[in-house]
Scaffold this active site. Structure first.
Site, PDB file in Angstrom:
ATOM      1  N   SER A   1     -29.685  33.703  -2.232  1.00 19.79           N
ATOM      2  CA  SER A   1     -28.441  32.952  -2.067  1.00 19.79           C
ATOM      3  C   SER A   1     -28.743  31.634  -1.365  1.00 19.79           C
ATOM      4  O   SER A   1     -29.487  31.599  -0.376  1.00 19.79           O
ATOM      5  CB  SER A   1     -27.447  33.752  -1.219  1.00 19.79           C
ATOM      6  OG  SER A   1     -26.928  34.848  -1.935  1.00 19.79           O
TER       7      SER A   1
ATOM      8  N   ARG B   1     -24.439  46.374  -4.149  1.00 19.51           N
ATOM      9  CA  ARG B   1     -24.208  45.733  -2.851  1.00 19.51           C
ATOM     10  C   ARG B   1     -23.255  46.591  -2.037  1.00 19.51           C
ATOM     11  O   ARG B   1     -22.136  46.871  -2.460  1.00 19.51           O
ATOM     12  CB  ARG B   1     -23.604  44.335  -3.056  1.00 19.51           C
ATOM     13  CG  ARG B   1     -23.296  43.593  -1.754  1.00 19.51           C
ATOM     14  CD  ARG B   1     -22.709  42.221  -2.062  1.00 19.51           C
ATOM     15  NE  ARG B   1     -22.412  41.483  -0.858  1.00 19.51           N
ATOM     16  CZ  ARG B   1     -21.273  41.611  -0.154  1.00 19.51           C
ATOM     17  NH1 ARG B   1     -20.335  42.449  -0.573  1.00 19.51           N
ATOM     18  NH2 ARG B   1     -21.083  40.911   0.932  1.00 19.51           N
TER      19      ARG B   1
ATOM     20  N   LYS C   1     -15.779  38.165  -0.148  1.00 23.63           N
ATOM     21  CA  LYS C   1     -16.746  38.276   0.943  1.00 23.63           C
ATOM     22  C   LYS C   1     -16.160  37.549   2.143  1.00 23.63           C
ATOM     23  O   LYS C   1     -16.030  36.317   2.135  1.00 23.63           O
ATOM     24  CB  LYS C   1     -18.088  37.663   0.542  1.00 23.63           C
ATOM     25  CG  LYS C   1     -18.834  38.434  -0.533  1.00 23.63           C
ATOM     26  CD  LYS C   1     -20.128  37.734  -0.905  1.00 23.63           C
ATOM     27  CE  LYS C   1     -21.101  37.719   0.259  1.00 23.63           C
ATOM     28  NZ  LYS C   1     -22.382  37.065  -0.092  1.00 23.63           N
TER      29      LYS C   1
END
Length: 224
Positions: free
Chosen positions: A106, A37, A135
């Site tokens: 998600s 990611r 995040k």
């Protein structure tokens, strides 16, 4: 192979270590799945990193998932892709992916989880389960009540991500998570391998206790 310990790489949190360095340490500690990611790296560099990670995860027997980019995941020969709610749909990815290609999504509530499963997701990830600094755009934690509700509403594996540490991993597994996804708790630690090994041990212990209490388990993901 299961989703027990699912480690997400992060260049910002990884203490100066590259994605491939994070992955090498994580799989040495027992990570079952690693996700590449990076929201800032250009596509060429991301593909180069992905191909290197593919070699490491294949040798370690771990699944390799790419965040956001199904085209890059296919080019890197990854096992699958992880999608957000604003990304391309699972059905659209399924149309271009080979058989067995894993699609994760998600979700933030039961409705999104049910929709993702109906659209062909192989697993869903409640994000964030708890509030997290890893995040910045994650929003508030959804909590264990939402995790339990999703568990009772879908049959695909359920991964929990966000704010999970060694201190709370047992209660997350007890609430029905099949996999625990972490960033800071593993790649943000000085000893990534040791942190991964500890998390894997705690997840296994919590699952053993859950099965001992009579709960059922869900199928493992497709073979890599």
């Amino acid at each position: 192979m299961g989703y027990d310990l699912y480690v997400v790489t992060d260049a910002r949190i990884g203490r100066g270590r590259s994605h491939i360095e994070q992955v090498r340490h994580a799989v040495a500690g027992g990570a079952d799945v690693v996700q590449l990611r990076d929201k800032e790296m250009d596509i060429a560099d991301l593909l180069q990193a992905g191909r290197a990670i593919r070699e490491v995860t294949r040798e370690a027997g771990a699944l390799f998932i790419v965040n956001d980019h199904p085209d890059l995941a296919l080019a890197a020969d990854a096992d699958g892709v992880h999608l957000g709610q604003e990304d391309i749909t699972p059905a659209a990815v399924r149309a271009i992916a080979p058989p067995g290609f894993i699609i994760g999504v998600s979700v933030g509530n039961v409705a999104e989880a049910v929709a993702a499963e109906a659209a062909g997701a192989d697993y869903v990830a409640l994000s964030p389960t708890f509030s997290t600094d890893s995040k910045s755009d994650a929003g508030p934690g959804q909590g264990l009540a939402v995790l339990r509700a999703i568990r009772s509403s879908v049959t695909v594996p359920l991964v929990a991500i966000g704010g999970i540490t060694p201190a709370n991993v047992a209660e997350v597994v007890a609430a029905g998570a099949d996999g625990i996804a972490v960033i800071s708790a593993v790649v943000g630690q000085e000893d990534v391998t040791g942190a991964a090994r500890q998390m894997k041990h705690l997840i296994k212990a919590a699952k053993t206790e859950r099965v001992g209490e009579g709960e059922t388990t869900v199928p493992d993901p497709p073979a890599a």
